[in-house]
Design a protein around this motif. Structure first.
Motif, short mmCIF file in Angstrom:
data_model
loop_
_atom_site.label_atom_id
_atom_site.label_comp_id
_atom_site.label_asym_id
_atom_site.label_seq_id
_atom_site.Cartn_x
_atom_site.Cartn_y
_atom_site.Cartn_z
N ARG A 133 -22.18 66.15 -83.41
CA ARG A 133 -23.17 65.08 -83.27
C ARG A 133 -24.56 65.55 -83.69
O ARG A 133 -25.27 64.86 -84.42
CB ARG A 133 -23.20 64.59 -81.81
N ILE A 149 -19.41 59.26 -75.09
CA ILE A 149 -18.93 60.49 -75.74
C ILE A 149 -19.74 61.69 -75.27
O ILE A 149 -19.19 62.77 -75.01
CB ILE A 149 -18.99 60.33 -77.27
N THR A 150 -21.05 61.52 -75.15
CA THR A 150 -21.90 62.61 -74.68
C THR A 150 -21.54 63.02 -73.26
O THR A 150 -21.50 64.21 -72.93
CB THR A 150 -23.38 62.20 -74.75
N THR A 188 -21.37 53.74 -76.66
CA THR A 188 -20.36 54.68 -77.17
C THR A 188 -20.90 56.09 -77.23
O THR A 188 -20.23 57.06 -76.84
CB THR A 188 -19.90 54.25 -78.57
N ASP A 189 -22.14 56.22 -77.71
CA ASP A 189 -22.78 57.54 -77.78
C ASP A 189 -22.92 58.14 -76.39
O ASP A 189 -22.63 59.33 -76.17
CB ASP A 189 -24.14 57.42 -78.45
N ALA A 197 -20.48 59.30 -82.42
CA ALA A 197 -21.64 59.35 -81.52
C ALA A 197 -22.95 59.44 -82.30
O ALA A 197 -23.96 58.83 -81.91
CB ALA A 197 -21.51 60.55 -80.58
#
Length: 329
Positions: A215, A139-140, A135-136, A127
């Motif tokens: 992250r 995931i967040t 993607t970030d 991330a």
């Protein structure tokens, strides 16, 4: 390093004594207890003594007629010898009941801890490397869901989906109906099958904070001057990220990783109770509801010892992760 470890051990012993005293005081101040329930039950027997007489006799039998300080000193004297008394709820020695149920909790916490590290840290790094990408954001979102959902609510969702709707797992319990007829491997897989949902619950509610923490620290390291210098020298992106950046990210991660293991055991109290898994958490919940002071004292002191040991190991791990760190004795 040796002097530092000795100092930390002595300090941990002092902290443990203070924590145990606070716990003992709270246990003695409970509005109801197993002793009062037992006195009420025995006083209702035809021809029996009165409730007050039974209560006085039982308090004297269990040492509750003494003051808090005197009672705590007596408890400490027995605890130093490894004697924690008999459980009022389960009518067996506290240590015997503890060693009977702790393997299940250790298996759950161990598997959940490994899965938490394997899933959360790589996803946190990905991330950070792909900041502001889809993607970030994905995931967040997952990490925020894991941090926001209460354990009991997420466990209820898992049971509704996988047990009620799909029928893949039993709703509660550690073993199935045909457990006694299975061979050794069959019993192992039957227990493992029943632990899937509890372990999944522990993992999901734990990985969110670790992913976010990884992250955030990874982004801070990637924006450092020495990372830009490493890239300017022509180093490959993989070497910059996983050799230079990730190594320095691990330093603050050691702290949260070290504190997560005691959290898994304390969190197991809710998870094991929801799934009726006879581990240390579920048994401790039953003991607390029944006002079982000996077992409740032992469980909470066990969590305190585990926390202190993990904190000490965390401090020692700093020197392993970063050789620049030197502990001043």
């Amino acid at each position: 390093m040796r002097k530092y470890i000795i100092k930390r051990i002595l300090l941990s012993i002092l902290i443990l004594i203070l924590v145990a005293f606070i716990i003992y005081t709270l246990m003695r101040c409970l509005p109801t207890s197993y002793v009062e329930s037992m006195a009420m039950q025995r006083s209702n027997t035809p021809g029996s003594k009165s409730y007050e007489e039974w209560l006085e006799q039982l308090n004297a039998q269990y040492g509750l007629d003494k003051g808090i300080i005197q009672g705590f000193l007596a408890w400490c004297a027995q605890a130093v010898r490894g004697e924690f008394g008999d459980s009022w709820k389960f009518t067996v020695p506290v240590t015997e009941k503890f060693f009977e149920v702790i393997p299940v909790s250790v298996a759950m916490a161990g598997v959940a801890f490994i899965l938490e590290l394997v899933i959360a840290i790589p996803l946190g790094v990905i991330a950070a490397v792909r900041q502001y990408s889809k993607t970030d954001y994905a995931i967040t979102t997952v990490s925020l869901i894991g941090m926001s959902l209460p354990t009991f609510f997420f466990a209820a969702l898992l049971k509704l989906l996988f047990s009620v709707k799909l029928g893949w797992f039993d709703l509660t319990g550690l073993v199935g109906r045909n457990y006694a007829q299975l061979d050794s491997w069959g019993k192992f897989w039957d227990m493992a099958h029943h632990l899937v949902l509890p372990i999944l619950t522990l993992v999901i509610v734990s990985i969110g904070s670790l992913m976010r923490y990884t992250r955030t620290n990874m982004l801070e390291v990637l924006n450092s001057d020495y990372i830009r210098t490493a890239r300017a020298k022509g180093l490959s992106e993989n070497k910059v990220i996983y050799h230079h950046a990730f190594r320095n990210t691990m330093i603050p991660l050691v702290t949260i990783i070290g504190s997560s293991l005691p959290g898994l055991f304390s969190g197991a109290l809710i998870t094991e109770t929801l799934f009726s898994i006879p581990g240390i958490g579920y048994i401790s919940y039953q003991a607390m509801v029944a006002g079982d002071i000996p077992f409740s004292m032992f469980f909470m002191c066990f969590i305190a010892v585990l926390t202190l040991v993990c904190n000490l190991l965390t401090d020692i791990m700093y020197a392993v992760v970063d050789p620049r760190v030197r502990v001043a004795a």
